[in-house]
Design a protein around this motif. Structure first.
Motif, PDB file in Angstrom:
ATOM      1  N   UNK A   9       0.838  -1.203   0.000  1.00 63.04           N
ATOM      2  CA  UNK A   9       0.000   0.000   0.000  1.00 63.04           C
ATOM      3  C   UNK A   9       0.870   1.249   0.000  1.00 63.04           C
ATOM      4  N   UNK A  10       1.901   1.216   0.838  1.00 62.40           N
ATOM      5  CA  UNK A  10       2.743   2.394   0.983  1.00 62.40           C
ATOM      6  C   UNK A  10       3.437   2.748  -0.337  1.00 62.40           C
ATOM      7  N   UNK A  11       3.974   1.731  -1.009  1.00 65.60           N
ATOM      8  CA  UNK A  11       4.667   1.985  -2.280  1.00 65.60           C
ATOM      9  C   UNK A  11       3.678   2.465  -3.341  1.00 65.60           C
ATOM     10  N   UNK A  12       2.492   1.856  -3.363  1.00 69.80           N
ATOM     11  CA  UNK A  12       1.495   2.250  -4.367  1.00 69.80           C
ATOM     12  C   UNK A  12       1.068   3.701  -4.140  1.00 69.80           C
ATOM     13  N   UNK A  13       0.772   4.052  -2.884  1.00 69.71           N
ATOM     14  CA  UNK A  13       0.373   5.434  -2.579  1.00 69.71           C
ATOM     15  C   UNK A  13       1.478   6.415  -2.984  1.00 69.71           C
ATOM     16  N   UNK A  14       2.705   6.047  -2.654  1.00 72.97           N
ATOM     17  CA  UNK A  14       3.826   6.949  -2.933  1.00 72.97           C
ATOM     18  C   UNK A  14       3.985   7.145  -4.440  1.00 72.97           C
ATOM     19  N   UNK A  15       3.824   6.072  -5.200  1.00 70.87           N
ATOM     20  CA  UNK A  15       3.955   6.216  -6.657  1.00 70.87           C
ATOM     21  C   UNK A  15       2.856   7.122  -7.212  1.00 70.87           C
ATOM     22  N   UNK A  16       1.620   6.920  -6.698  1.00 66.21           N
ATOM     23  CA  UNK A  16       0.517   7.755  -7.198  1.00 66.21           C
ATOM     24  C   UNK A  16       0.752   9.229  -6.873  1.00 66.21           C
ATOM     25  N   UNK A  17       1.302   9.475  -5.708  1.00 68.04           N
ATOM     26  CA  UNK A  17       1.490  10.876  -5.283  1.00 68.04           C
ATOM     27  C   UNK A  17       2.709  11.532  -5.889  1.00 68.04           C
ATOM     28  N   UNK A  18       3.821  10.785  -5.907  1.00 67.73           N
ATOM     29  CA  UNK A  18       5.098  11.448  -6.238  1.00 67.73           C
ATOM     30  C   UNK A  18       5.711  11.008  -7.566  1.00 67.73           C
ATOM     31  N   UNK A  19       5.182   9.950  -8.179  1.00 66.47           N
ATOM     32  CA  UNK A  19       5.727   9.562  -9.481  1.00 66.47           C
ATOM     33  C   UNK A  19       6.520   8.268  -9.438  1.00 66.47           C
ATOM     34  N   UNK A  20       7.273   8.028 -10.528  1.00 63.89           N
ATOM     35  CA  UNK A  20       7.852   6.701 -10.739  1.00 63.89           C
ATOM     36  C   UNK A  20       9.215   6.472 -10.091  1.00 63.89           C
ATOM     37  N   UNK A  21       9.714   7.463  -9.376  1.00 58.37           N
ATOM     38  CA  UNK A  21      10.923   7.245  -8.564  1.00 58.37           C
ATOM     39  C   UNK A  21      10.688   7.953  -7.238  1.00 58.37           C
ATOM     40  N   UNK A  22      10.614   7.189  -6.153  1.00 55.16           N
ATOM     41  CA  UNK A  22      10.294   7.784  -4.853  1.00 55.16           C
ATOM     42  C   UNK A  22      11.385   7.418  -3.857  1.00 55.16           C
TER      43      UNK A  22
END
Ligand code: HEM
Length: 433
Positions: A9-22
């Motif tokens: 969940x955390x990685x998915x949320x981060x990708x949606x919010x910040x893009x393809x390199x987080x």
């Protein structure tokens, strides 16, 4: 920290919010998660020399020693070359019947059961363990002085549990520290080592050459004149294939059964293909190309539920990944989970649709948008073995049973070394007339 508690969940949320390199901080570590095929290509293929496997693999190293999954550099290169012939097409062809026999035994066992309730994942773990044991060791396990397969299962479970625990902990107690977990691990590891060592010694003593995986590994000689594998190397490689080669396929097939239960029209089409081509038989090696739809179903199941959901590396020197500067020591994670569910790479990404993998469809996709087996020089050595095994399991089972999975929506994902169904996958066998 929620990245450790619920990484998917955390990685998915981060990708949606910040893009393809987080970028994240995990304790003292800098961690970058990538969900862009071109960036993955850079790390795993083009500039792979700047990367080694991250500290997460140290858990596995406790169990696998310096085997292919966990070794680096010149040692890895030599071992990969020695092991590669064991996975050539004609070697795999020789293993198909062994796989088929194991699957038949399982399905025959199901037919004798009075109670249709099963744990799909536990059944798949037992089956894939039996297959990897028999394809590696042939009949050694059953012979006099050989080892009872039943002893292996629990020891493997304890060893994998420790590997996971070790990989996830930021602070690691040394293995000699007398905790309960360390004591259990030491006992399980001793048992596994003794079993594998015992089999290798008996083989060496008998001088017999066999055509199972162990036989091929023992016969391997290095063309550079470096000699074959020592017993210690053989032990590490055998343990590696043993562990890498069963839980991955068990999770892949379990998720596939769940998806088939949720999509009866796809299950019916797959059953039609298997029945038409095989007429009730277990597939042999030559049947496999005649089962293309079954292959598409497996590919698509591994897109939604990639057994290896994250592949991690650590930067040896500073690097430039696309527009991002990555300092030395950064942990760089390429996530099949993120990539396979990325809406810009896969239209309607959460829909289960084996047509995505129909012939002619694959070309359009960005390179590395689909990477269940990793990529680059460290790509899975067992990828063809795995696809062949999954096809044999599925095509055999669907001809004789449907599996109704209890309440799929309530099954939680447990992202450990592989992407497991937490607490197993309860279901019921439905015998087909
Ligand atoms: C569906 C089943 C499987 C999946 C999804 C899978 C996935 C992977 C992935 C993603 C890697 C790369 C890890 C990395 O780059 O850090 C890998 C490596 C590896 N896999 Fe598999 N695997 C599967 C089955 C198997 C089987 C059946 C075997 C052996 C019998 C096997 C043996 C290995 C080995 C030895 C490596 C290390 C290769 C190297 O670094 O040279 N795997 N696997």
């Amino acid at each position: 920290m929620s990245l450790l508690r619920d990484p998917l969940t955390h990685l998915t949320d981060a990708r949606e919010r910040y893009g393809d390199a987080v970028t994240f901080r995990v304790g003292p570590f800098r961690f970058v998660a990538l969900a862009d095929p071109a960036l993955a290509q850079h790390v795993l293929v083009r500039n792979h020399r700047n990367y080694v496997k991250s500290r997460s693999y140290e858990g596995l190293r406790l169990v696998l020693g310096q085997g292919l999954v966990t070794s680096e550099g010149e040692h890895w290169r030599k071992q990969r070359k020695l092991a590669q012939p064991a996975f050539h097409r004609q070697r795999l062809a020789a293993l198909a019947d062994t796989m088929g026999a194991c699957v038949r035994e399982t399905v025959d066992g199901w037919e004798r059961r009075a109670d249709p309730a099963i744990d799909v994942h536990a059944e798949m773990m037992a089956l894939t363990l039996a297959i990897v044991a028999r394809t590696l060791f042939g009949t050694d396990l059953a012979e006099d002085g050989g080892t009872d397969l039943r002893a292996l299962g629990p020891a493997v479970t304890v060893a994998l549990h420790k590997a996971n625990e070790h990989a996830e902990s930021l602070i690691r107690l040394p293995l000699w520290w007398p905790t309960r977990s360390n004591r259990r691990f030491a006992k399980a590891k001793r048992l596994l080592d003794d079993i594998v060592q015992g089999i290798i010694e008996r083989r060496r003593r008998s001088g017999e050459v066999r055509d199972d995986l162990l036989g091929t590994l023992m016969a391997a000689t290095d063309e550079d004149g470096g000699g074959g594998m020592s017993d210690a190397q053989l032990r590490d490689e055998v343990m590696t294939l043993f562990l890498a080669g069963h839980e991955t396929i068990a999770t892949a097939t379990s998720w596939t059964f769940m998806l088939l239960h949720q999509h009866p029209e796809i299950a019916a089409r797959m059953r039609e293909e298997a029945t038409r081509v095989l007429g009730g038989r277990t597939p042999g090696f030559d049947d496999l190309p005649q089962l293309p739809y079954t292959g598409q179903v497996i590919d698509e199941a591994m897109r939604l539920y990639p057994p290896v959901w994250i592949v991690e590396r650590q930067a040896l020197a500073p690097d430039q990944i696309g527009p991002w500067h990555v300092p030395k020591g950064t942990i760089v994670a390429v996530s099949p989970w993120l990539m396979h569910r990325h809406p810009e790479l896969w239209p309607d990404p959460l829909r289960f649709d084996p047509e995505r993998f129909a012939p002619g469809q694959l070309g359009e996709r960005a390179k590395l948008a689909y990477l269940p087996f990793g990529a680059g020089p460290r790509v899975c050595i067992g990828n063809h073995f795995a696809l062949m095994e999954a096809k044999i399991i599925l095509a055999t089972v669907v001809q004789r049973f449907a599996i109704a999975v209890d309440d799929p929506a309530s099954i939680r994902l447990e992202p450990k070394v592989t992407l497991r169904p937490e607490g197993g996958m309860k279901g019921r066998l439905q015998r087909l007339a």
